[in-house]
Design an enzyme around this catalytic site. Structure first.
Site, PDB file in Angstrom:
ATOM      1  N   TYR A  41      45.696  38.424  55.063  1.00  0.00           N
ATOM      2  CA  TYR A  41      45.448  38.843  53.679  1.00  0.00           C
ATOM      3  C   TYR A  41      45.890  40.282  53.457  1.00  0.00           C
ATOM      4  O   TYR A  41      46.513  40.602  52.437  1.00  0.00           O
ATOM      5  CB  TYR A  41      43.966  38.669  53.355  1.00  0.00           C
ATOM      6  CG  TYR A  41      43.627  38.866  51.901  1.00  0.00           C
ATOM      7  CD1 TYR A  41      44.137  38.015  50.925  1.00  0.00           C
ATOM      8  CD2 TYR A  41      42.775  39.894  51.501  1.00  0.00           C
ATOM      9  CE1 TYR A  41      43.818  38.189  49.584  1.00  0.00           C
ATOM     10  CE2 TYR A  41      42.445  40.073  50.164  1.00  0.00           C
ATOM     11  CZ  TYR A  41      42.974  39.219  49.211  1.00  0.00           C
ATOM     12  OH  TYR A  41      42.650  39.394  47.886  1.00  0.00           O
ATOM     13  N   ASP A  81      47.587  27.043  36.456  1.00  0.00           N
ATOM     14  CA  ASP A  81      46.640  26.947  37.557  1.00  0.00           C
ATOM     15  C   ASP A  81      46.946  25.707  38.385  1.00  0.00           C
ATOM     16  O   ASP A  81      47.428  24.700  37.851  1.00  0.00           O
ATOM     17  CB  ASP A  81      45.206  26.875  37.019  1.00  0.00           C
ATOM     18  CG  ASP A  81      44.168  27.244  38.049  1.00  0.00           C
ATOM     19  OD1 ASP A  81      43.707  28.404  38.032  1.00  0.00           O
ATOM     20  OD2 ASP A  81      43.822  26.384  38.882  1.00  0.00           O
ATOM     21  N   ASP A 105      35.232  33.153  43.278  1.00  0.00           N
ATOM     22  CA  ASP A 105      35.311  32.415  44.536  1.00  0.00           C
ATOM     23  C   ASP A 105      35.642  33.347  45.691  1.00  0.00           C
ATOM     24  O   ASP A 105      35.074  33.242  46.781  1.00  0.00           O
ATOM     25  CB  ASP A 105      36.366  31.314  44.439  1.00  0.00           C
ATOM     26  CG  ASP A 105      35.925  30.159  43.557  1.00  0.00           C
ATOM     27  OD1 ASP A 105      34.707  30.052  43.282  1.00  0.00           O
ATOM     28  OD2 ASP A 105      36.784  29.362  43.143  1.00  0.00           O
ATOM     29  N   SER A 139      45.191  44.103  46.112  1.00  0.00           N
ATOM     30  CA  SER A 139      43.810  44.174  46.570  1.00  0.00           C
ATOM     31  C   SER A 139      43.652  45.489  47.308  1.00  0.00           C
ATOM     32  O   SER A 139      44.641  46.061  47.787  1.00  0.00           O
ATOM     33  CB  SER A 139      43.506  43.003  47.516  1.00  0.00           C
ATOM     34  OG  SER A 139      42.290  43.212  48.217  1.00  0.00           O
ATOM     35  N   ASP A 150      51.591  24.628  41.035  1.00  0.00           N
ATOM     36  CA  ASP A 150      51.393  25.352  42.289  1.00  0.00           C
ATOM     37  C   ASP A 150      52.421  26.478  42.334  1.00  0.00           C
ATOM     38  O   ASP A 150      53.631  26.226  42.261  1.00  0.00           O
ATOM     39  CB  ASP A 150      51.585  24.391  43.462  1.00  0.00           C
ATOM     40  CG  ASP A 150      51.318  25.025  44.818  1.00  0.00           C
ATOM     41  OD1 ASP A 150      51.381  26.265  44.939  1.00  0.00           O
ATOM     42  OD2 ASP A 150      51.066  24.271  45.777  1.00  0.00           O
TER      43      ASP A 150
END
Length: 249
Positions: free
Chosen positions: A150, A35, A187, A137, A58
């Site tokens: 996105y 993370d 989040d 997604s 990262d």
């Protein structure tokens, strides 16, 4: 389902990534939590005890993610699975999106998936086995208003998954992609619904879900664990929408 497997999870310190870790450990795996927030990853890993190891990295930094994968293998053993969960969203139509925003969303979602996969694949190829689960997604399957970058990024992850499956399935490595709908309690879910959880916005979004609810991190985690496991031994290059029917209508 995952006895003796070693799974690396990017974005593993919270939200869906942490839910995947819980589910994978329950299924018998050991997990490496990778993370950007290294302290959070290490705290989460400590709660799991010997079944987990945490590190900060990262995913857009090739040296950092390569070192994280190497550290995971030293701590837990050879990687047999990878979950590319790290991702960020953002809002804006094409004309209203700054190039810096576009580049950052592409870097984390697409380049991050590429770099983490690259770092994990060398060992998997040597051993002739592995499973990779990418996170797309519903925004990679249909157009979502005001989410140009996105949608483009997650669409790229979906097709990268298919390409990787074409390259590696004959070498013992399965690659699939999970495409969640809106997931409450994360989040990104809060970002999509608004920080003030506006009831009207939530009702409009909820109306798009035939099952009448948003997803939970656990819904998504169980799908990922299935794809990592031998129960999905003949599943590769697949796009699994875990979206309560949102993309069915």
């Amino acid at each position: 389902m995952l006895d003796a497997e070693v799974i690396a999870i990017t974005g593993g310190a919270a939200g869906i990534g942490l839910a995947v870790a819980h589910a994978a450990i329950r299924a018998g795996a050991r997990v490496a939590l990778i993370d950007r927030d290294g302290a959070c990853a290490q705290r989460a890993a400590a709660e799991f005890g010997a079944a987990a190891w945490g590190v900060g990295a990262d995913v857009t930094d090739e040296a950092a993610i390569t070192a994280a994968m190497a550290g995971a293998q030293r701590a837990l053993g050879p990687l047999t699975g990878l979950v590319n969960n790290a991702g960020i969203a953002g809002f804006g139509s094409v004309h209203a999106t700054e190039v810096e925003t576009w580049s950052r969303i592409m870097a984390v979602n697409v380049t991050g998936t590429f770099l983490a996969s690259k770092a994990a694949l060398f060992g998997m190829l040597e051993r002739g086995r592995g499973a990779i689960v990418n996170f797309g997604s519903v925004a990679g399957l249909v157009g979502i208003p005001t989410m140009a970058a996105y949608c483009a990024a997650k669409g790229a992850v979906v097709n990268l998954t298919r390409q990787m499956a074409a390259d590696y399935s004959g070498r013992g490595i399965r690659v699939n992609v999970v495409c969640p709908g809106t997931v409450a309690g994360t989040d990104m879910g809060r970002q999509l619904l608004g920080t003030d959880c506006d009831p009207e916005l939530e009702a409009r979004r909820l109306a798009k879900y035939p099952m009448g609810r948003f997803g939970t991190p656990e819904d998504i985690a169980e799908a990922a664990v299935f794809l990592l496991s031998t129960k999905a031994a003949f599943v590769t290059g697949s796009v699994l929408a875990v979206d309560g029917g949102m993309t069915a209508i």
